[in-house]
Design an enzyme around this catalytic site. Structure first.
Site, PDB file in Angstrom:
ATOM      1  N   HIS A 139       0.809  -1.213   0.000  1.00 49.33           N
ATOM      2  CA  HIS A 139       0.000   0.000   0.000  1.00 49.33           C
ATOM      3  C   HIS A 139       0.847   1.270   0.000  1.00 49.33           C
ATOM      4  O   HIS A 139       0.358   2.341  -0.344  1.00 49.33           O
ATOM      5  CB  HIS A 139      -0.999   0.003   1.168  1.00 49.33           C
ATOM      6  CG  HIS A 139      -0.398   0.284   2.507  1.00 49.33           C
ATOM      7  ND1 HIS A 139      -0.039  -0.716   3.389  1.00 49.33           N
ATOM      8  CD2 HIS A 139      -0.117   1.445   3.134  1.00 49.33           C
ATOM      9  CE1 HIS A 139       0.432  -0.167   4.493  1.00 49.33           C
ATOM     10  NE2 HIS A 139       0.394   1.147   4.375  1.00 49.33           N
ATOM     11  N   ASP A 169       0.545  -7.701   1.639  1.00 52.01           N
ATOM     12  CA  ASP A 169       0.872  -6.270   1.687  1.00 52.01           C
ATOM     13  C   ASP A 169       2.374  -6.042   1.707  1.00 52.01           C
ATOM     14  O   ASP A 169       2.876  -5.139   2.387  1.00 52.01           O
ATOM     15  CB  ASP A 169       0.215  -5.589   2.895  1.00 52.01           C
ATOM     16  CG  ASP A 169       0.111  -4.079   2.704  1.00 52.01           C
ATOM     17  OD1 ASP A 169       0.122  -3.637   1.545  1.00 52.01           O
ATOM     18  OD2 ASP A 169       0.020  -3.348   3.704  1.00 52.01           O
ATOM     19  N   SER A 248       4.521   2.768   7.977  1.00 49.18           N
ATOM     20  CA  SER A 248       4.245   1.627   7.104  1.00 49.18           C
ATOM     21  C   SER A 248       5.467   1.250   6.285  1.00 49.18           C
ATOM     22  O   SER A 248       6.077   2.101   5.630  1.00 49.18           O
ATOM     23  CB  SER A 248       3.097   1.953   6.147  1.00 49.18           C
ATOM     24  OG  SER A 248       1.858   1.744   6.740  1.00 49.18           O
TER      25      SER A 248
END
Length: 507
Positions: A139, A169, A248
């Site tokens: 992402h 992911d 992230s």
């Protein structure tokens, strides 16, 4: 009192941390080769903020681990061509950055386009080899037309996106450099609840930030990746080390500075740190990047069963109501269906069996099962322990891929429809008449993150032409694109009857 507790109890809603962070937020906080060697993947002033912490016991470890980790964690800037993308769905956006069921942002903010030469998103990444391979989250890099990597010493590089896996992911990038600092993968199966960990990344534009905490839980499934994948693998490491948007893709490390996870999400009503973060375990992340490097795509094994998580009260209750059954909650996964030509079917596993162990790993929930099997490749053999009519049985299962193959496949082995991420069905004469079309096929089983998905095509859209040629069947599409390596132009009709032409580079 009970109702008050329920109101105060945070919902387990997950905000993915920064892959698509808006420019407004950024401004506010101002801040492939099959023979390659993977050996480096497996080597092994505010005192009040530390109130109650035994700094004499762990302080030195934190300092050493921080010095090892910070140089290997990078900032990733995602430059997206917004004009060439679909407007993001507001509900999905709210899910990533707040609570879709209440709380968080009360009114969607207007998404301003970032000025030219400004990133549309910021995240983190971890250097995992001295020659410039970097692991991050899918992402973080999604929709990028350019990816810029900034090292802790402020050196800047343009990165090549080697591959991604929406199921976990995970993304793999590459910059052209040598002698870089990097982190070793540790064995995430060996980490323990209560163990000290550090989270390192670039939250809220604050580069090279280190926070400390413990492992709060293992094997967490938080229903996050189902938003971007039909077959997600969720068995997160949960930590209370503070992580925020921008973390992230960053590193979760042990006190030796070894990589035990890739920070991915937080549980929050606001989109910001409220005590719990989640990381993809290093063993799974390592397997994904090794597959991408060696084969160009992820090699994922499947048992070939549809299951019910017996540890999930809501799932069991819904199943009992639907099927008028009398299943009991507990540990294990209940086999609801067995696919044709599957490894499980070949080994004699049947509907009604309860899987309790894979090899030496206890299967207490679906998260356990998806993690163990998702870490395997087609052709791998696993010993499945299951109960049937109260009796314990075992079966040796050879895993297959979704096409029924038991051997690894490279990108060259993929069909046209697999490469572009969609299948196609002929368009009926009635629909052609209704839309005034002379040709067309209907898109089916569009793959998340695939080329067709990237240009805005979803299931049931009508494809009229490919590279200027009319198409009336899947064979027509395959004939046009088989062996083709240039830019692909697709003309399609969306659900509102609007005709659009978009393109992509043939994989």
């Amino acid at each position: 009192m009970k109702n008050t507790f329920k109101k105060l109890m945070p919902l387990a809603v997950v905000g993915v941390l920064s892959g698509a962070t808006t420019f407004g937020a950024i401004k506010y906080f101002d801040p492939h080769n099959s023979g390659e060697d993977f050996s480096y993947f497996t080597k092994s002033s505010n005192n009040a903020s530390f109130a109650g912490l035994n700094t004499g016991a762990v302080g030195d470890d934190f300092v050493k681990a921080s010095k090892m980790t910070v140089p290997a964690v990078v900032t990733i800037k995602n430059y997206s061509d917004r004009s060439a993308q679909r407007a993001p769905d507001s509900d999905l956006f709210d899910f990533f950055f707040g609570n879709p069921f209440g709380g968080g942002r009360q009114q969607p903010q207007q998404r301003q386009q970032p000025p030219k030469n400004m990133p549309s998103g910021l995240g983190s990444g971890v250097i995992i080899s001295p020659d410039g391979y970097i692991i991050s989250n899918n992402h973080v890099v999604a929709g990028a037309s350019k990816l810029e990597v900034v090292l802790s010493n402020k050196k800047t590089y343009i990165a090549n996106l080697v591959g991604t896996d929406p199921n976990t992911d995970i993304a793999l990038l590459k910059i052209e450099e040598k002698g870089l600092p990097y982190l070793n993968f540790a064995n995430s199966d060996a980490v323990e609840v209560g163990q000290w960990v550090l989270a390192v990344g670039n939250p809220l534009g604050l580069n090279s930030t280190v926070t400390a905490g413990i492992i709060s839980a293992k094997g967490r499934s938080i229903d996050l990746l189902s938003q971007q994948s039909r077959t997600p693998i969720e068995s997160f490491i949960q930590t209370d080390a503070a992580i925020n948007p921008g973390n992230s893709g960053g590193a979760l490390v042990n006190v030796s500075g070894d990589l035990i996870g890739i920070n991915t999400a937080i549980s929050s009503n606001t989109g910001y740190y409220e005590g719990y973060g989640f990381a993809v375990p290093s063993n799974l992340a390592r397997k994904i990047v090794e597959d991408i490097k060696k084969f160009g795509l992820v090699q994922r094994g499947f048992l070939g069963v549809g299951t019910l998580d017996l540890s999930n009260d809501n799932q069991v209750m819904a199943y009992n109501q639907e099927k008028k059954a009398n299943l009991k909650t507990g540990n294990g996964v209940y086999v609801r269906e067995v696919s044709d030509n599957s490894g499980a079917g070949d080994a004699g596993i049947r509907i009604g069996d309860v899987i309790t162990k894979i090899d030496n790993t206890d299967i207490n929930s679906y998260a356990d099962l998806s993690f163990v099997i998702g870490s395997k490749r087609p052709g791998d053999r696993v010993l499945v322990t299951y109960t049937r009519n109260g009796k314990t049985n075992t079966a040796n299962v050879t895993l297959k891929d979704q096409k029924g193959n038991t051997s690894a496949r490279s990108k060259a082995d993929l069909t046209v429809t697999e490469k572009i991420g969609s299948e196609f069905e002929p368009l009926s004469d009635r629909i052609k008449t209704n839309y005034g079309l002379n040709s067309g096929v209907i898109a089916r089983n569009v793959t998340e993150g695939g080329e067709m998905d990237k240009i805005g095509i979803v299931d049931n859209y009508i494809i009229i032409e490919v590279n200027g040629k009319p198409v009336n069947s899947q064979k027509d599409v395959e004939k046009i694109l088989d062996g083709y390596s240039g830019n692909v132009q697709v003309k399609y009709v969306d659900e509102y009857g609007r005709m659009t032409t978009r393109g992509f580079k043939m994989p």
